[in-house]
Design an enzyme around this catalytic site. Structure first.
Site, PDB file in Angstrom:
ATOM      1  N   GLY A 469      15.675  41.873  49.839  1.00 24.05           N
ATOM      2  CA  GLY A 469      16.693  42.209  48.859  1.00 24.05           C
ATOM      3  C   GLY A 469      17.640  41.045  48.653  1.00 24.05           C
ATOM      4  O   GLY A 469      18.740  41.018  49.224  1.00 24.05           O
ATOM      5  N   TYR A 470      17.228  40.085  47.850  1.00 22.25           N
ATOM      6  CA  TYR A 470      18.026  38.881  47.633  1.00 22.25           C
ATOM      7  C   TYR A 470      18.571  38.829  46.202  1.00 22.25           C
ATOM      8  O   TYR A 470      19.773  38.853  45.975  1.00 22.25           O
ATOM      9  CB  TYR A 470      17.195  37.626  47.910  1.00 22.25           C
ATOM     10  N   SER A 471      17.685  38.726  45.211  1.00 17.70           N
ATOM     11  CA  SER A 471      18.100  38.436  43.837  1.00 17.70           C
ATOM     12  C   SER A 471      18.913  39.566  43.228  1.00 17.70           C
ATOM     13  O   SER A 471      18.706  40.749  43.516  1.00 17.70           O
ATOM     14  CB  SER A 471      16.870  38.177  42.966  1.00 17.70           C
ATOM     15  N   GLU A 585       8.591  29.588  57.362  1.00 19.18           N
ATOM     16  CA  GLU A 585       7.535  30.181  56.548  1.00 19.18           C
ATOM     17  C   GLU A 585       7.163  29.334  55.347  1.00 19.18           C
ATOM     18  O   GLU A 585       6.016  29.314  54.930  1.00 19.18           O
ATOM     19  CB  GLU A 585       7.988  31.570  56.068  1.00 19.18           C
ATOM     20  N   THR A 716      12.527  28.842  42.656  1.00 22.33           N
ATOM     21  CA  THR A 716      11.797  28.321  41.499  1.00 22.33           C
ATOM     22  C   THR A 716      11.388  26.871  41.733  1.00 22.33           C
ATOM     23  O   THR A 716      12.009  26.140  42.511  1.00 22.33           O
ATOM     24  CB  THR A 716      12.662  28.375  40.229  1.00 22.33           C
ATOM     25  N   ASN A 717      10.333  26.463  41.023  1.00 26.03           N
ATOM     26  CA  ASN A 717       9.869  25.089  41.204  1.00 26.03           C
ATOM     27  C   ASN A 717      10.910  24.068  40.767  1.00 26.03           C
ATOM     28  O   ASN A 717      10.927  22.940  41.259  1.00 26.03           O
ATOM     29  CB  ASN A 717       8.554  24.881  40.448  1.00 26.03           C
TER      30      ASN A 717
END
Length: 733
Positions: A469-471, A585, A716-717
């Protein structure tokens, strides 16, 4: 040691300025004599003294120093003549190693470039025209391929030999050699030696081009730190940072694949040719792109010919187009993958333990995830195939969910290579996802003993999944801007807020980031991490369908009360928990992605090789073969980045910037693969799952839609590129 020694030696002994206007033959001969004194002249003639891997190191340093010493030709002569038994070959090698002979090599009729010319021999005399022969003006002899098993040795000062300097890409160093009844000595070789010599030569050229490209890139990176425009260093602008991050990713990919191919060559591994061709196919384009982008970063200053960068631009382009450029390598890759009897992508050596585990997992899946059980699972729509609770509990009995966990937490303490073995075999077996690696890492690193006893066994047994639960609506990549709050009320934390794009919303718990101090000096400092049971009162889940037919959810937390002991780590210490767990990770995230691409490639390869009733197949199309070869080479770059992250992880934690490199490259490779699959297979591949006539139940089009997630999730990249630029290249924030 060899690299550092040569770099210091060339820094003292060679002045690249003389290259700009054409080095004299005497300059080249003099530096070669000094290099022979350093012991590099015999590399390639005796594996005990150094093989192709050492040759690649030397050539990379020569490329970096813009030094035209004839090492490339010397190494090829060593590889070829050391297999010959004639007195001429032995004498030639002896003089080469002593520095009294300098050899220029031409592949002549064997050169894939039809413009290279050829030499004809009759009655001990040579006639012909050889173009673009490197360093011929400074050498004493020419070594020219007559056919696939014979070399011709010609003295440069003999009658009938004319050596004319030639300017190519605006640079001097090549020659045109005209032969008219020149005396020649023939040297017979074993069959196949020259075919391999051609590939060795091409790989060695990629090493030299890499050295040149990397030197120019480093100059541009330093320039970006110093050059000020609009009141600040240009290296602070995201456009420059991302341009340079892209270059660094490509350079690291080339470095790893060239070294891997050379190492396999030196241990006589049967796959060395495949990886050498992969290196050439990728590097030929990638290094030229890096070279162009490097000059874009320099702007006008790099366009001045007195600057060092143009020397490297020329070197990169000349080396990458020599010997036919990338085309022969791609044709060879296509043959390895698409001709009858081909076995597909080579399997990596993961060490004795990793290889054994790969077979063990393969056997387990063959017994427990095959036949009717897997067929029933495969018939489900994708939304129902993201997770299988029965499978998770079943594999939980093996302990593999905790494969890399420390033993004190019930894990098996296996190496990163063994973790790759599990990931790879599970992907090939098309098994459902398992585990909650990031959350488990956080608990092992920051959890209390009670939390570890309570939550880790559930994860290990496959009985509990944890979402992240981050964004939030106003906090995606800028996670520190989150607004969900956690306020202490007696023996409870009371949580209020909204989380979005949560994929594992159906899990038993949510690993939730919330703000516990709205007045903290920095946004990062006021965040804490919590474990929230998803059946808690006040949790409202609103699932939504993703564009790839999966699901995520908007989750609302309205006065959700959880015990005080559900905080993970210290109050206001959540940022440390979050980033610390990700660091362990992230290094394997890119590996997981490229393993998905590799498996999908094998499925595509099967369709491309299938023949219809008329005997036709897509693999007969040269455009399809070229596209497949390009994808295969890029997959090997992705796998090399994965292996490099595993090596780093074995020594501790993978630096975030290297995990980011792997994730960016592999995520975008997945997108490119999805687009290519549709191009190759056509409209039927666009039919979605469970539609009549769909290829593999819509696998390929669904993969493309799913690929977008991998360039966005886990950072995101674009954010990853900024991280690479700032952490790996030292550019300002």
């Amino acid at each position: 040691m060899l690299r550092d020694s040569l770099r210091g030696f060339l820094g003292e002994q060679w002045n690249a300025d003389c290259v700009r206007h054409g080095p004299s033959p005497q300059d080249v001969a003099a530096i070669w004599t000094r290099l022979v004194g350093q012991g590099v002249g015999s590399l390639g003639s005796d594996p005990q003294e150094g093989g192709l891997r050492e040759v690649a190191v030397v050539l990379a340093e020569l490329g970096r120093a813009a030094c035209p010493a004839p090492m490339w030709s010397a190494a090829l002569a060593n590889f070829a003549l050391s297999t010959a038994k004639s007195e001429v070959a032995i004498d030639c090698l002896s003089r080469l190693h002593a520095g009294s002979a300098r050899l220029a090599v031409s592949f002549g009729v064997l050169d894939p470039d039809p413009g290279a010319g050829a030499m004809r021999v009759r009655d001990g005399r040579a006639d012909g025209l050889l173009r673009l022969v490197e360093a011929a003006e400074s050498c004493t002899h020419l070594l020219v391929a007559i056919d696939r098993s014979v070399l011709g040795l010609v003295a440069v000062d003999a009658a009938g030999v004319a050596v004319v300097p030639t300017r190519a890409m605006g640079a001097w160093g090549f020659c045109e050699v005209r032969l008219s009844s020149a005396p020649v000595t023939l040297i017979a070789l074993e069959g196949g030696v020259l075919d391999d010599l051609l590939l060795r030569g091409k790989l060695a050229l990629m090493a030299r081009a890499l050295g040149a490209a990397r030197r120019a890139f480093e100059l541009a990176t330093d320039y970006a730190k110093e050059r000020h425009q609009f009141g600040q260093p240009i290296g602070r602008f995201q456009a420059i940072q991302h341009k340079l991050a892209n270059g660094f990713i490509a350079l690291e990919g080339v470095r790893l694949i060239v070294d891997h191919a050379a190492r396999l060559h030196d241990i006589d591994d049967r796959d060395w040719r495949y990886f050498a061709n992969s290196a050439v196919a990728f590097a030929s384009d990638a290094l030229r792109r890096v070279s162009l982008e490097t000059h874009h970063a320099f702007g006008a200053i790099g366009y001045a010919d007195e600057h060092e960068a143009p020397l490297h631009f020329k070197r990169v382009h000349l080396d990458t187009i020599m010997l036919g450029g990338a085309s022969p390598a791609k044709r060879s890759l296509a043959s390895s993958l698409l001709d009858p009897g081909s076995s597909g992508l080579p399997e990596y050596d993961l060490g004795a333990a990793g290889n054994a585990l790969r077979e063990q997992v393969r056997g387990w899946l063959g017994r427990h995830w095959s036949g009717d059980r897997k067929a029933e699972f495969d018939r489900k729509p994708f939304a129902k195939r993201e997770f299988d609770a029965d499978f998770a509990r079943h594999i939980g009995k093996t302990g593999w969910i905790g494969l890399g966990w420390p033993r004190e937490f019930g894990g098996q303490a296996r190496s990163p290579l063994e973790q790759i073995a599990l990931m790879e075999t599970m992907e090939r077996g098309e098994a459902p996802r398992i585990g909650a690696a990031i959350q488990a890492n956080a608990l092992m690193m920051f959890g209390t003993p009670e939390q570890q006893r309570r939550y880790l066994p559930e994860i290990l047994r496959g009985e509990a999944m944890h979402g992240m639960g981050y964004s939030e609506p106003q906090a995606g990549s800028d996670l520190a801007a989150l607004r969900t709050s956690a306020v202490r009320d007696g023996d409870y934390w009371v949580i209020n807020g909204q989380k979005i794009w949560t994929t594992t919303w159906w899990g038993k718990y949510m690993f939730l980031a919330a703000r516990t101090d709205k007045d903290a000096k920095t946004p990062h400092a006021g965040i804490s991490m919590f474990i929230v049971p998803m059946n808690a009162e006040g949790v409202t889940i609103r699932p939504a369908i993703t564009m790839y037919d999966g699901s995520f959810a908007n989750i609302f937390y309205d006065n959700v009360r959880i015990p005080l002991e559900n905080i993970v780590g210290e109050v206001n210490g959540g940022w440390k928990v979050l980033t610390g767990a990700l660091a362990f990770e992230r290094g394997l995230v890119g590996g997981g992605i490229v393993l998905k691409v590799a498996h999908a490639f094998e499925q595509l390869r099967r369709h491309v090789m299938e023949r219809d009733g008329a005997g036709s197949a897509l693999c007969d199309d040269p455009i399809v073969r070229d596209r497949m070869a390009t994808l295969a080479a890029e997959i090997e770059i992705g796998r090399q980045l994965m292996m490099h992250c595993a090596e780093l992880a074995a020594d501790g934690v993978t630096p975030p910037e290297y995990g980011a490199i792997s994730k960016v490259f592999s995520g975008e490779l997945m997108e490119r693969f999805g687009e290519a699959a549709l191009d190759i297979l056509g409209m039927r591949a666009a039919l979605s799952e469970q539609m009549p006539g769909a290829i593999d139940s819509g696998r390929f089009e669904q993969n493309l839609r799913h690929s977008l997630m991998w360039v966005i999730s886990i950072g995101t990249n674009e954010i990853q590129r900024s991280l690479i630029a700032q952490r790996a290249l030292g550019l300002p924030r």
